[in-house]
Design a protein around this motif. Structure first.
Motif, PDB file in Angstrom:
ATOM      1  N   VAL A 160      11.025 -39.062  -9.831  1.00  0.00           N
ATOM      2  CA  VAL A 160      10.225 -39.523 -10.975  1.00  0.00           C
ATOM      3  C   VAL A 160       9.182 -38.490 -11.402  1.00  0.00           C
ATOM      4  O   VAL A 160       8.730 -38.507 -12.547  1.00  0.00           O
ATOM      5  N   ALA A 161       8.818 -37.586 -10.493  1.00  0.00           N
ATOM      6  CA  ALA A 161       7.938 -36.484 -10.923  1.00  0.00           C
ATOM      7  C   ALA A 161       8.613 -35.702 -12.033  1.00  0.00           C
ATOM      8  O   ALA A 161       7.967 -35.301 -13.021  1.00  0.00           O
ATOM      9  N   GLN A 162       9.926 -35.507 -11.910  1.00  0.00           N
ATOM     10  CA  GLN A 162      10.676 -34.725 -12.896  1.00  0.00           C
ATOM     11  C   GLN A 162      10.994 -35.524 -14.157  1.00  0.00           C
ATOM     12  O   GLN A 162      10.879 -35.002 -15.270  1.00  0.00           O
ATOM     13  N   HIS A 202       6.858 -38.402 -14.699  1.00  0.00           N
ATOM     14  CA  HIS A 202       5.468 -37.959 -14.625  1.00  0.00           C
ATOM     15  C   HIS A 202       5.229 -36.656 -15.380  1.00  0.00           C
ATOM     16  O   HIS A 202       4.271 -36.550 -16.166  1.00  0.00           O
ATOM     17  N   VAL A 203       6.085 -35.659 -15.165  1.00  0.00           N
ATOM     18  CA  VAL A 203       5.933 -34.394 -15.900  1.00  0.00           C
ATOM     19  C   VAL A 203       6.132 -34.594 -17.406  1.00  0.00           C
ATOM     20  O   VAL A 203       5.354 -34.041 -18.201  1.00  0.00           O
ATOM     21  N   PRO A 204       7.133 -35.360 -17.865  1.00  0.00           N
ATOM     22  CA  PRO A 204       7.225 -35.604 -19.306  1.00  0.00           C
ATOM     23  C   PRO A 204       5.954 -36.191 -19.904  1.00  0.00           C
ATOM     24  O   PRO A 204       5.552 -35.819 -21.010  1.00  0.00           O
ATOM     25  N   HIS A 205       5.303 -37.108 -19.180  1.00  0.00           N
ATOM     26  CA  HIS A 205       4.057 -37.667 -19.703  1.00  0.00           C
ATOM     27  C   HIS A 205       2.974 -36.597 -19.788  1.00  0.00           C
ATOM     28  O   HIS A 205       2.245 -36.514 -20.792  1.00  0.00           O
ATOM     29  N   ASN A 212       0.890 -38.714  -6.804  1.00  0.00           N
ATOM     30  CA  ASN A 212       2.139 -37.945  -6.691  1.00  0.00           C
ATOM     31  C   ASN A 212       1.918 -36.469  -7.018  1.00  0.00           C
ATOM     32  O   ASN A 212       2.835 -35.777  -7.468  1.00  0.00           O
ATOM     33  N   GLY A 213       0.703 -35.974  -6.763  1.00  0.00           N
ATOM     34  CA  GLY A 213       0.338 -34.619  -7.146  1.00  0.00           C
ATOM     35  C   GLY A 213       1.235 -33.530  -6.580  1.00  0.00           C
ATOM     36  O   GLY A 213       1.588 -32.573  -7.292  1.00  0.00           O
ATOM     37  N   LYS A 273       5.206 -29.262  -7.954  1.00  0.00           N
ATOM     38  CA  LYS A 273       6.492 -28.590  -7.741  1.00  0.00           C
ATOM     39  C   LYS A 273       7.301 -28.578  -9.040  1.00  0.00           C
ATOM     40  O   LYS A 273       7.876 -27.552  -9.419  1.00  0.00           O
ATOM     41  N   SER A 274       7.338 -29.723  -9.712  1.00  0.00           N
ATOM     42  CA  SER A 274       8.109 -29.824 -10.948  1.00  0.00           C
ATOM     43  C   SER A 274       7.503 -28.983 -12.061  1.00  0.00           C
ATOM     44  O   SER A 274       8.228 -28.350 -12.845  1.00  0.00           O
TER      45      SER A 274
END
Length: 263
Positions: free
Chosen positions: A164-166, A169-172, A218-219, A224-225
């Motif tokens: 979900v980071a990829q 979370h990163v898209p947001h 989730n830092g 990483k992403s």
């Protein structure tokens, strides 16, 4: 709403922090009971769903544990799972079976007025048991979300957080960063833009407080992403500098192919 529509519950009891929300809920046909008292809402429960920001989910588990008079199955809707699963399992011990969940549904809009009974239809839902999770409880949680129309993906809490980071979370963060950049660089952008910018930045309208908690929890995976994404940006910048038409088209085509594959 979805559970009532699909006849998945004999009784639906909802806890809310604010009395005005409780008053609203008591007027709705799909809610049997609502209260600001946790014990009232959790009494005799078979399934408890914790719907709150990430840190509040952990706090709620600690508050609920001493109040339980049954051995319910408990799940959640938090978008970060490793901390929640660890801390909630610790909080409930043998008093309940906790199984983490994360339905990939919803929008930037919040509040009771934006609730939808078809919210989960056709959406992905992660179920994240740990090595200590009860198999029957895991199957029950999966069956519940599936009955609401979701497609179930079972992953470890740690693997979930990496995924979900990829994809979330990163898209947001990218949408928020773009909107923040434009607010300073082109102060009239919101009046000049077309649908492209509106589509790209829609999710930036999400609650800053909620997303700060998600990013904090989730830092490591988000960083990483972001590092990998930066490599993609650097590679694309190089195609522009070199005026490499073929690689630019390849980059854009790869992006189009992925976007077109999203259902």
């Amino acid at each position: 709403m979805a559970a009532r529509q699909r006849n998945l519950a004999n009784r639906i009891s909802i806890w809310a922090r604010r009395s005005e929300v409780v008053d609203q809920l008591q007027e709705l046909p799909w809610c049997d009971e609502s209260s600001t008292d946790l014990e009232t809402c959790c009494k005799d429960a078979e399934l408890i769903i914790l719907c709150a920001p990430v840190k509040r989910i952990i706090e709620l588990s600690q508050r609920i544990a001493p109040l339980l008079n049954s051995t319910p199955i408990i799940t959640d809707v938090g978008s970060v799972k490793a901390d929640i699963c660890r801390d909630c399992e610790d909080a409930f011990g043998h008093q309940a079976h906790f199984i983490g969940s994360h339905p990939m549904a919803g929008s930037e809009k919040t509040g009771l007025e934006n609730a939808q009974d078809d919210l989960f239809e056709g959406k992905s839902c992660f179920v994240t048991p740990t090595d200590d999770s009860d198999t029957q409880a895991t199957n029950t949680v999966s069956a519940f979300w599936e009955a609401l129309g979701s497609n179930i993906y079972t992953e470890s809490p740690e693997r979930h957080d990496a995924i979900v980071a990829q994809i979330s979370h990163v898209p947001h963060i990218l949408a928020a960063a773009l909107a923040s950049y434009l607010s300073r660089e082109e102060t009239d952008a919101q009046n000049l833009c077309g649908n492209g910018l509106k589509d790209t930045t829609r999710i930036a309208s999400g609650s800053p407080e909620l997303w700060q908690e998600i990013i904090s929890q989730n830092g490591t995976e988000i960083l990483k992403s972001l590092d990998q994404f930066q490599k993609e940006i650097d590679a694309f910048k190089e195609t522009i500098v070199n005026e490499d038409t073929a690689k630019t088209i390849e980059f854009l085509a790869r992006g189009k192919e992925f976007r077109d594959s999203i259902q």
